[in-house]
Scaffold this motif. Structure first.
Motif, mmCIF file in Angstrom:
data_model
loop_
_atom_site.group_PDB
_atom_site.id
_atom_site.type_symbol
_atom_site.label_atom_id
_atom_site.label_comp_id
_atom_site.label_asym_id
_atom_site.label_seq_id
_atom_site.Cartn_x
_atom_site.Cartn_y
_atom_site.Cartn_z
ATOM 1 N N THR A 50 0.830 -1.207 0.000
ATOM 2 C CA THR A 50 0.000 0.000 0.000
ATOM 3 C C THR A 50 0.868 1.263 0.000
ATOM 4 O OG1 THR A 50 -0.143 0.088 2.416
ATOM 5 C CG2 THR A 50 -1.858 -1.156 1.246
ATOM 6 N N SER A 82 -2.228 0.885 -13.309
ATOM 7 C CA SER A 82 -3.631 0.682 -13.679
ATOM 8 C C SER A 82 -4.209 1.911 -14.363
ATOM 9 C CB SER A 82 -4.458 0.345 -12.436
ATOM 10 O OG SER A 82 -4.387 1.406 -11.487
ATOM 11 N N THR A 97 -7.865 5.163 -6.535
ATOM 12 C CA THR A 97 -6.606 4.443 -6.311
ATOM 13 C C THR A 97 -5.901 4.213 -7.636
ATOM 14 O OG1 THR A 97 -7.678 2.275 -6.493
ATOM 15 C CG2 THR A 97 -7.514 3.258 -4.273
ATOM 16 N N THR A 99 -2.970 1.331 -8.992
ATOM 17 C CA THR A 99 -2.188 0.137 -8.685
ATOM 18 C C THR A 99 -0.962 0.104 -9.592
ATOM 19 O OG1 THR A 99 -4.170 -1.096 -8.055
ATOM 20 C CG2 THR A 99 -2.179 -2.372 -8.581
ATOM 21 N N THR A 101 2.328 -2.187 -10.663
ATOM 22 C CA THR A 101 2.805 -3.571 -10.663
ATOM 23 C C THR A 101 4.231 -3.619 -11.191
ATOM 24 O OG1 THR A 101 0.548 -4.340 -11.075
ATOM 25 C CG2 THR A 101 2.346 -5.905 -11.475
ATOM 26 N N SER A 107 2.506 -6.010 -6.600
ATOM 27 C CA SER A 107 1.718 -4.785 -6.761
ATOM 28 C C SER A 107 1.692 -3.955 -5.482
ATOM 29 C CB SER A 107 0.278 -5.137 -7.172
ATOM 30 O OG SER A 107 0.261 -5.794 -8.410
ATOM 31 N N VAL A 109 -0.895 -0.718 -4.079
ATOM 32 C CA VAL A 109 -2.073 0.095 -4.357
ATOM 33 C C VAL A 109 -1.920 1.438 -3.639
ATOM 34 C CG1 VAL A 109 -4.576 0.284 -4.178
ATOM 35 C CG2 VAL A 109 -3.524 -1.957 -4.604
#
Length: 530
Positions: A50, A82, A97, A99, A101, A107, A109
């Motif tokens: 996170t 994302s 949010t 994300t 990766t 990942s 977030v």
């Protein structure tokens, strides 16, 4: 040996992993910016999975908060997101949010915490006062925190354009945009108030310790331009800059209310708000403790104190003027015209053994000379250039209407006894026959501000004599000799140093005969009869 070759052939090149990025588990947002964003986004990795992004958005500059564009996005090497660059996020509901990766599939977030940005400088302000912190050597008591208007004698106050002319002025700040770098910018209008006047920033000639003209101090005290300017607020460096119509930029800080210590024991109390500007003065130990030093040479910080107001009175929204707001260049020095006739006006002798040097006018000591010294008073020194504009030509020191010259005989007393001594070698240095001269206008010194004249006395003797223009001159530490307008003087050094013979100190003989040091002849230009 063959087995080793086989083993080598089956091993994968470790650099392949680096070039592919498959080793990289990094999944950070390095930089992100949204449309309408003010300042920089604060990106925080909370843990492995996170993170948070804290950002301020000027909602009044965003057309649709449900579709806010990502205008900048920088990720870790080979990471994916994302939301792509140019993508849109919805800030009307729950916190959006993103994300990220890594190349290895891990990942993180990021939750985006948005707060609405409000540019706090927007609105209207009344200028109420100003302060200057300045002075050389504050550790020695040379510094002071002063309100310029309380030193009215320091400023060119004519027609009400002193420092207090600003104290009915108003400032109005409006927002234009948030720039790509996150800084805010807009327009500032500096109105002239009911009196329609601004400070002209002119320090008065009467208190100028290094000259005789007013001093233009706009570079220090015109930090907020008059009329319309552009302002830029930098939230990273906590500064505000003003750019005037000519592109000149000044930078300071917008200060909230509070006490500000400018030096130990020197505190400025800001009631509401102030603009503070650091100034680039230089130390002046010669003029320490003076207003001149604090305002002109070593000002350190300039504060403009302001108070927020709901609106500006219509009568105060004047364009405003600084009146006389620049220093007039000094009048050009009159061109010195050497050619022509110059009549003897005064003769001065600086003389005396060491410690007893005085200045005497020869005519004031009539008992020291034969009566014919008065013949010198109508003599005419004529410079005739060889051609127009020439710096050389003929010189003639004529005997005047009486047809005679001073005989240069000293008939005063020596040690109390009458003597008769020929002083031609001292005072008869101008030849009594036609000779030549050369004017040297580039031979400039402090005592010969317009150059020198070279006079040929004989085939082997020439004098290079300073020309003194109208003004005041001090020689050998004695009282000033004043050359009147329309006159000039020739100053001939008679000796390099006072005589070592102190037997006649403080006597006329000592000054005129024993140890004459400098002979100055003052001439008045004759105007040709029409």
């Amino acid at each position: 040996m063959g087995a080793l070759v086989l083993l080598s052939a089956c091993t994968k090149d470790p650099w392949d992993q680096i070039s592919e990025g498959s080793w990289n588990q990094d999944r950070k947002i390095l930089n992100i910016k949204f449309a309408g964003q003010a300042g920089l986004a604060k990106v925080t990795e909370v843990d492995e999975t996170t993170g948070t992004i804290d950002v301020q958005l000027a909602t009044n500059l965003v057309a649709d908060m449900s579709s806010v564009e990502v205008s900048t996005l920088e990720l870790s090497y080979n990471a994916t997101s994302s939301v792509q660059l140019g993508g849109k996020l919805d800030f009307t509901g729950a916190a959006p949010t993103i994300t990220v990766t890594s190349a290895t599939g891990k990942s993180r977030v990021y939750t985006i915490n948005m707060t609405e940005f409000t540019e706090t400088i927007l609105g209207c302000y009344a200028i109420t006062s100003s302060r200057v912190w300045g002075g050389t050597g504050p550790e020695w008591g040379g510094g002071a925190l002063m309100e310029p208007s309380t030193k009215s004698w320091c400023w060119y106050m004519d027609e009400g354009h002193g420092p207090n002319a600003e104290y009915d002025d108003y400032l109005e700040f409006t927002l234009d945009e948030i720039r790509d770098d996150g800084n805010t910018t807009g327009k500032c209008i500096h109105y002239g108030g009911v009196d329609g006047k601004h400070w002209n920033c002119l320090f008065k000639a009467a208190v100028n310790k290094e000259g005789d003209t007013d001093i233009d101090l706009h570079k220090f005290y015109r930090q907020i331009p008059v009329g319309e300017s552009t302002w830029v607020r930098d939230y990273v460096n906590n500064t505000i800059s003003f750019i005037d119509a000519n592109g000149k930029t000044t930078t300071g800080q917008f200060l909230p209310s509070g006490d500000y210590t400018v030096y130990e024991g020197k505190v400025l109390t800001v009631e509401k708000n102030a603009f503070g500007f650091n100034l680039s003065g230089v130390d002046d130990w010669t003029n320490i403790y003076s207003d001149y030093d604090k305002f002109v040479k070593r000002p350190r910080i300039f504060f403009v104190l302001v108070t927020p107001v709901d609106q500006i009175p219509a009568a105060s929204k004047t364009e405003g003027t600084e009146g006389k707001n620049s220093v007039e260049p000094p009048a050009p020095a009159p061109v010195f015209d050497l050619p022509g006739d110059w009549k003897v006006k005064e003769q001065w002798v600086y003389g005396g053994a060491a410690g007893a040097i005085t200045k005497d006018q020869t005519t004031a000591k009539s008992w020291c000379w034969n009566g014919n010294y008065v013949k010198e008073k109508d003599n005419i020194l004529t410079f005739t250039p060889s051609q127009e504009g020439s710096l050389s030509g003929k010189l003639f020191y004529g005997p005047g209407a009486d047809g005679g010259y001073w005989d240069y005989m000293y008939v005063g007393k020596k040690a109390g006894e009458p003597v008769s001594i020929d002083c031609t070698k001292w005072y008869g240095w101008l030849p009594h026959t036609e000779t030549t001269y050369t004017f040297n206008p580039d031979d400039i010194t402090e005592q010969s501000p317009c150059g020198t004249v070279t006079i040929k006395v004989s085939s082997v003797v020439t004098y290079n004599v300073p020309i003194l223009l109208p003004g005041s001159y001090e020689f050998l530490g004695k009282s000033a000799l004043v050359i009147a307008e329309g006159c000039m003087a020739l100053a001939l050094p008679l000796a390099d140093a006072p005589s070592n013979d102190h037997s006649y100190e403080w006597t006329d003989y000592d000054r005129f005969v024993n140890s004459p040091l400098l002979y100055v002849m003052v001439f008045e230009k004759q105007v040709p009869a029409e």
